[in-house]
Design a protein around this motif. Sequence first.
Motif, PDB file in Angstrom:
ATOM      1  N   PRO A   1       8.663   0.894  -4.704  1.00 24.43           N
ATOM      2  CA  PRO A   1       9.254  -0.145  -5.193  1.00 24.43           C
ATOM      3  C   PRO A   1       9.914  -1.182  -5.044  1.00 24.43           C
ATOM      4  O   PRO A   1      10.105  -1.366  -3.201  1.00 24.43           O
ATOM      5  CB  PRO A   1      10.143   0.222  -6.005  1.00 24.43           C
ATOM      6  N   PRO A   2       9.130  -2.873  -4.679  1.00 24.50           N
ATOM      7  CA  PRO A   2       9.838  -3.484  -3.227  1.00 24.50           C
ATOM      8  C   PRO A   2      10.720  -3.634  -3.062  1.00 24.50           C
ATOM      9  O   PRO A   2      11.427  -3.982  -2.023  1.00 24.50           O
ATOM     10  CB  PRO A   2       8.158  -4.660  -4.569  1.00 24.50           C
ATOM     11  N   LEU A   3      11.557  -3.598  -3.854  1.00 24.85           N
ATOM     12  CA  LEU A   3      13.181  -3.768  -3.433  1.00 24.85           C
ATOM     13  C   LEU A   3      13.810  -2.777  -3.050  1.00 24.85           C
ATOM     14  O   LEU A   3      15.171  -3.289  -2.955  1.00 24.85           O
ATOM     15  CB  LEU A   3      13.892  -4.942  -4.406  1.00 24.85           C
ATOM     16  N   ALA A   4      13.387  -1.536  -3.237  1.00 28.97           N
ATOM     17  CA  ALA A   4      14.158  -0.184  -3.155  1.00 28.97           C
ATOM     18  C   ALA A   4      15.211  -0.079  -1.904  1.00 28.97           C
ATOM     19  O   ALA A   4      16.173  -0.424  -1.689  1.00 28.97           O
ATOM     20  CB  ALA A   4      13.822   0.682  -3.886  1.00 28.97           C
ATOM     21  N   LYS A   5      14.422  -0.067  -1.075  1.00 34.37           N
ATOM     22  CA  LYS A   5      14.452  -0.431   0.351  1.00 34.37           C
ATOM     23  C   LYS A   5      15.649  -1.591   1.473  1.00 34.37           C
ATOM     24  O   LYS A   5      16.448  -1.281   1.734  1.00 34.37           O
ATOM     25  CB  LYS A   5      13.547  -0.094   1.398  1.00 34.37           C
ATOM     26  N   LEU A   6      14.981  -2.616   0.306  1.00 30.89           N
ATOM     27  CA  LEU A   6      15.935  -3.470   0.612  1.00 30.89           C
ATOM     28  C   LEU A   6      17.467  -3.395   0.178  1.00 30.89           C
ATOM     29  O   LEU A   6      18.871  -3.902   1.127  1.00 30.89           O
ATOM     30  CB  LEU A   6      15.506  -4.745   0.386  1.00 30.89           C
ATOM     31  N   LYS A   7      17.331  -3.054  -1.577  1.00 35.74           N
ATOM     32  CA  LYS A   7      18.559  -3.124  -1.967  1.00 35.74           C
ATOM     33  C   LYS A   7      19.264  -2.087  -1.267  1.00 35.74           C
ATOM     34  O   LYS A   7      20.919  -1.887  -0.823  1.00 35.74           O
ATOM     35  CB  LYS A   7      18.537  -3.220  -3.288  1.00 35.74           C
ATOM     36  N   ALA A   8      18.440  -1.088  -0.886  1.00 38.99           N
ATOM     37  CA  ALA A   8      19.558   0.080   0.401  1.00 38.99           C
ATOM     38  C   ALA A   8      20.030  -0.108   1.403  1.00 38.99           C
ATOM     39  O   ALA A   8      21.374  -0.099   1.127  1.00 38.99           O
ATOM     40  CB  ALA A   8      18.540   1.313   0.166  1.00 38.99           C
ATOM     41  N   GLN A   9      18.910  -0.831   2.138  1.00 39.63           N
ATOM     42  CA  GLN A   9      19.749  -1.121   3.388  1.00 39.63           C
ATOM     43  C   GLN A   9      20.941  -2.255   3.194  1.00 39.63           C
ATOM     44  O   GLN A   9      22.032  -2.359   4.188  1.00 39.63           O
ATOM     45  CB  GLN A   9      18.287  -1.833   3.867  1.00 39.63           C
ATOM     46  N   ALA A  10      20.840  -3.668   2.297  1.00 41.72           N
ATOM     47  CA  ALA A  10      21.888  -4.133   1.709  1.00 41.72           C
ATOM     48  C   ALA A  10      23.324  -3.844   1.700  1.00 41.72           C
ATOM     49  O   ALA A  10      24.275  -4.057   2.694  1.00 41.72           O
ATOM     50  CB  ALA A  10      21.210  -5.129   0.667  1.00 41.72           C
ATOM     51  N   THR A  11      22.722  -2.379   1.144  1.00 43.47           N
ATOM     52  CA  THR A  11      24.704  -1.745   0.541  1.00 43.47           C
ATOM     53  C   THR A  11      24.841  -0.727   1.831  1.00 43.47           C
ATOM     54  O   THR A  11      26.220  -1.407   2.654  1.00 43.47           O
ATOM     55  CB  THR A  11      23.840  -0.451  -0.661  1.00 43.47           C
ATOM     56  N   ARG A  12      23.840  -0.338   2.286  1.00 47.97           N
ATOM     57  CA  ARG A  12      24.301   0.754   3.646  1.00 47.97           C
ATOM     58  C   ARG A  12      24.813  -0.037   4.733  1.00 47.97           C
ATOM     59  O   ARG A  12      26.158   0.213   4.981  1.00 47.97           O
ATOM     60  CB  ARG A  12      23.470   0.759   4.296  1.00 47.97           C
TER      61      ARG A  12
ATOM     62  N   LEU B   1       0.809  -0.775   0.089  1.00 47.75           N
ATOM     63  CA  LEU B   1      -0.138   0.016  -0.125  1.00 47.75           C
ATOM     64  C   LEU B   1       0.816   1.181  -0.040  1.00 47.75           C
ATOM     65  O   LEU B   1       0.646   2.118  -0.299  1.00 47.75           O
ATOM     66  CB  LEU B   1      -0.862   0.139   1.505  1.00 47.75           C
ATOM     67  N   SER B   2       2.366   1.293   0.478  1.00 57.03           N
ATOM     68  CA  SER B   2       2.823   2.226   0.681  1.00 57.03           C
ATOM     69  C   SER B   2       2.999   2.981  -0.606  1.00 57.03           C
ATOM     70  O   SER B   2       3.790   3.954  -1.344  1.00 57.03           O
ATOM     71  CB  SER B   2       4.469   1.336   1.228  1.00 57.03           C
ATOM     72  N   GLY B   3       3.411   2.374  -2.059  1.00 57.52           N
ATOM     73  CA  GLY B   3       3.366   2.468  -3.398  1.00 57.52           C
ATOM     74  C   GLY B   3       5.054   2.988  -3.539  1.00 57.52           C
ATOM     75  O   GLY B   3       5.737   3.265  -5.241  1.00 57.52           O
TER      76      GLY B   3
END
Length: 179
Positions: free
Chosen positions: A116-127, A112-114
């Motif tokens: 992209p589903p993997l954007a936050k996951l990839k950003a956190q994994a990189t960080r 419901l957030s609108g």
Amino acid sequence: MSDEPQSEDQAVEEPGTVQRRRLFTFPGGFLELQNYGDKPGGCSGFYLEFHGYLALDGQENRGAVMRYQPTALGYLRTDVSGVAQLWDESQIRKTASRLGYDFSGMVIYDPLSGRPPLAKLKAQATRLDAEAVIVPGPEHFENGQVPGSLVLQLDVIAVHPEETYARRATHGGPGLQQF
């Protein structure tokens, strides 16, 4: 030296500052905390020294040496987990512990957030320089398939069925190899 950790508090005055140093000694090493008065109630630096392979009980034990643990994140979708979300989260944490990962947190995606589903996951994994992401199952990804773009960045571990999609096995190819 006794088996109990010992603490020693020292004050060292330098021109313009008062440095407080607290030493904690234990069999096989010591921990030094320093406070220069620049942070209220806190320590602005620390130093840990651990000698050899002595465990805290004084016995030789290679398991007592601090070792690197790879970092893992958890990922789940709220619409897939539903009322079992807390159960899924606990299973992800247990799997990370069992496999020897340092679990650094859960990325929870709500469709419901609108976003992209993997954007936050990839950003956190990189960080966090994460090595793996643990999911309840492949159904938590779009179309029930583990995305190849994610496997290029991280190992993907599914709790049930227990499967690992290893990034080293993909070699940039279009298909995924499961282990």
